[in-house]
Design a protein around this motif. Structure first.
Motif, short mmCIF file in Angstrom:
data_model
loop_
_atom_site.label_atom_id
_atom_site.label_comp_id
_atom_site.label_asym_id
_atom_site.label_seq_id
_atom_site.Cartn_x
_atom_site.Cartn_y
_atom_site.Cartn_z
N ASP A 135 5.58 4.61 1.84
CA ASP A 135 4.22 4.06 1.93
C ASP A 135 3.73 3.56 0.59
N MET A 136 4.08 4.28 -0.48
CA MET A 136 3.63 3.93 -1.82
C MET A 136 4.69 4.32 -2.83
N ALA A 150 1.44 -0.28 -3.81
CA ALA A 150 1.48 -0.29 -2.34
C ALA A 150 1.69 -1.72 -1.88
N ARG A 151 2.01 -1.89 -0.60
CA ARG A 151 2.11 -3.22 -0.03
C ARG A 151 0.71 -3.80 0.13
N LYS A 176 9.15 -1.08 3.28
CA LYS A 176 8.53 -0.07 4.15
C LYS A 176 9.35 1.21 4.29
N CYS A 227 -5.59 4.25 0.71
CA CYS A 227 -5.32 3.89 -0.69
C CYS A 227 -6.23 4.66 -1.64
N THR A 272 -1.00 -2.89 3.34
CA THR A 272 -1.56 -1.54 3.38
C THR A 272 -2.93 -1.52 2.72
N ARG A 322 -2.51 12.87 7.74
CA ARG A 322 -1.48 11.86 7.96
C ARG A 322 -0.29 12.14 7.05
N ASP A 379 -5.78 -0.60 5.18
CA ASP A 379 -6.02 0.85 5.09
C ASP A 379 -6.58 1.24 3.72
N ILE A 415 2.38 10.94 4.63
CA ILE A 415 2.53 9.80 3.73
C ILE A 415 3.70 10.08 2.78
N SER A 416 4.49 9.05 2.52
CA SER A 416 5.64 9.19 1.63
C SER A 416 5.44 8.36 0.37
N VAL A 432 9.41 0.23 -1.45
CA VAL A 432 8.03 0.20 -0.94
C VAL A 432 7.79 -1.09 -0.16
#
Length: 352
Positions: free
Chosen positions: A96-97, A211-212, A93, A223, A215, A42, A219, A44-45, A90
Motif C-alpha cells: 500500500d505504501m 503512495a500511489r 500494488k 494517507c 491512493t 484496515r 483515500d 495495510i502493508s 508500491v
C-alpha cells in the motif's frame, strides 16, 4: 465514529488528567496531537527500502507501541531490496505504501510510475565518499578542492562487497550512503572518514513515505492516518533512542545475535536521525518537504545523467505533497535535545 459531546460535563476528580487538559499540556510542550482517522480497522502493508535497521525501523516501533492500531490500522512491515525496487513494488500494488529514499521515487516517477511522497523524514541522503581513517586519499582530498576523475580508476562492485573492498584495502575509497556503510565498517572495528557530497552542493532528500497517486486521491483519510502514525513513531525514536532500539531488538532478535549487530543499529539510527534535524521539519513540522529544494534536486539529477533524455518531465509539486505533513511538531527545547543526542553522529558525516 465518535459521538457528539454532551453540552455539560461532570467535573473530573482532583488529580485526573482530562482530555482537554492533556491536549493543553501537549500544546504547551510544543506537540500537535493527531486523532485517529479510520472508523474501521484496515490491514495495510508497507515496504522498507532495505533490510530492517536503525535508519528505517520506526514503522515497527509504532506498530509495537500501538500508534497505528489506535488509528484503525493493522500494519504489516516488510523489508525491501533497494529504494528503486521498493518504489516499483508500491506502484505495482504489492504494497500500500513504502519508505523509500528520494532517489528511488525520482527515478520511478521519471519512468512514468504514478507515485508521490506524502512526507519527508530524512533531509540528506548522506551520499559521499568513504575512506579509511589512515588512508592517504583523505589527505589528497583535503589538499584539493576536487578530484581529477581522469586520475582515478573506478570499479563497479556488488553492493554486498563494497565495504569489504575498502576494509581489505582493495580500493582507496568507495562511494557510499553514510548511514549504511559507516555502521557496517564501524561495527567491525574499522574506522573511516566520510566526505559528504552535500558539502559541494550535491544534495538529495533521504527517506520519504510514498503512495500511489490513486491512493492519495481516493483515500486521503488512510494517507493521513499512515503519515501521522509514522511520524509519531519517528518522534518517539528521536526522543527515546535507546528504548526504541530495545523495541527493534525484541522485534528482530537476529540483529542482537549478529556480531556487531547492536552497534550497527545504534549507529545507523543516529546517522539517520542527524538528517532529520532540518529547517523544513523545525519550521513547518514533521514530514514537510521544500518544493523549491525539490526543483533543485530534479535539475541536479538531470545534469548528473540520473534521468534519461526521454524521461517524463518532472514537476516538483508532483514529487511530494505537504497536504499530510506538519501536524506533528517538536518544541524548540525538544529540538535542542535532539541536536545534543545526534551531535556525535552528525560529526561522523561532516554535518557538524
Amino acid at each position: 465514529m465518535s459521538q457528539p459531546a454532551p453540552t455539560t460535563r461532570p467535573h473530573a476528580p482532583a488529580g485526573t488528567l482530562t482530555r482537554r487538559s492533556w491536549l493543553q499540556a501537549a500544546a504547551a510542550a510544543g506537540a500537535t496531537i493527531a486523532a485517529p482517522v479510520l472508523a474501521q480497522t484496515r490491514a495495510i502493508s508497507i515496504t522498507l527500502p532495505w533490510v530492517v535497521n536503525g535508519s528505517n525501523y520506526w514503522p515497527m516501533v509504532g506498530k509495537e507501541l500501538g500508534f497505528f492500531k489506535k488509528r484503525g490500522i493493522d500494519l504489516t512491515v516488510s523489508r525491501g531490496n533497494g529504494s528503486v525496487a521498493a518504489a516499483q513494488a508500491v506502484a505495482n500494488k504489492q504494497f500500500d505504501m513504502g519508505v523509500v529514499f528520494f532517489g528511488g521515487t525520482l527515478v520511478n516517477m521519471a519512468r512514468g510510475l504514478p507515485l508521490q511522497a506524502l512526507a519527508t523524514v530524512g533531509y540528506d541522503s548522506l551520499m559521499g565518499n568513504l575512506v579509511l581513517a589512515d588512508s592517504p586519499y583523505w589527505a589528497a582530498y583535503a589538499a584539493k578542492t576536487g578530484i581529477d576523475l581522469t586520475k582515478v580508476t573506478r570499479q563497479q562492485l556488488d553492493a554486498r562487497l563494497i565495504e569489504r573492498a575498502l576494509m581489505d584495502k582493495q580500493v582507496d575509497a568507495i562511494t557510499a550512503i553514510g548511514s549504511s556503510s559507516i555502521p557496517v565498517l564501524d561495527s567491525l572495528g574499522v574506522k573511516t572518514r566520510f566526505i559528504p557530497w552535500s558539502a559541494a552542493g550535491i544534495e538529495l532528500y533521504a527517506a520519504q513515505v510514498i503512495a500511489r497517486t490513486e491512493t492519495i486521491q481516493a483515500d486521503p483519510g488512510l494517507c493521513q492516518a499512515m503519515v501521522d502514525g509514522i511520524l509519531e513513531s519517528v518522534v518517539y525514536t528521536l526522543k527515546k533512542p535507546e528504548e526504541s532500539l530495545e523495541i527493534l531488538f525484541k522485534a528482530q532478535p537476529e540483529i542482537a545475535l549478529t556480531k556487531g549487530g547492536k552497534e550497527n543499529a545504534r549507529l545507523s539510527q543516529g546517522l539517520a536521525q542527524a538528517t532529520m534535524v532540518a529547517p523544513e521539519a523545525i519550521e513547518h513540522g514533521m514530514g514537510y518537504s521544500s518544493i523549491p529544494k525539490l526543483a533543485g534536486m530534479i535539475s541536479l539529477a538531470a545534469r548528473a545523467g540520473a534521468l534519461k533524455a526521454d524521461a517524463k518531465p518532472l514537476v516538483p509539486e508532483d514529487l511530494a505533497t505537504n497536504r499530510f505533513a506538519g501536524r506533528i511538531k517538536l518544541s524548540a527545547a525538544e529540538w535542542d535535545a535532539v541536536r545534543r543526542n545526534v551531535a556525535p553522529y552528525a560529526k561522523l558525516v561532516g554535518m557538524a
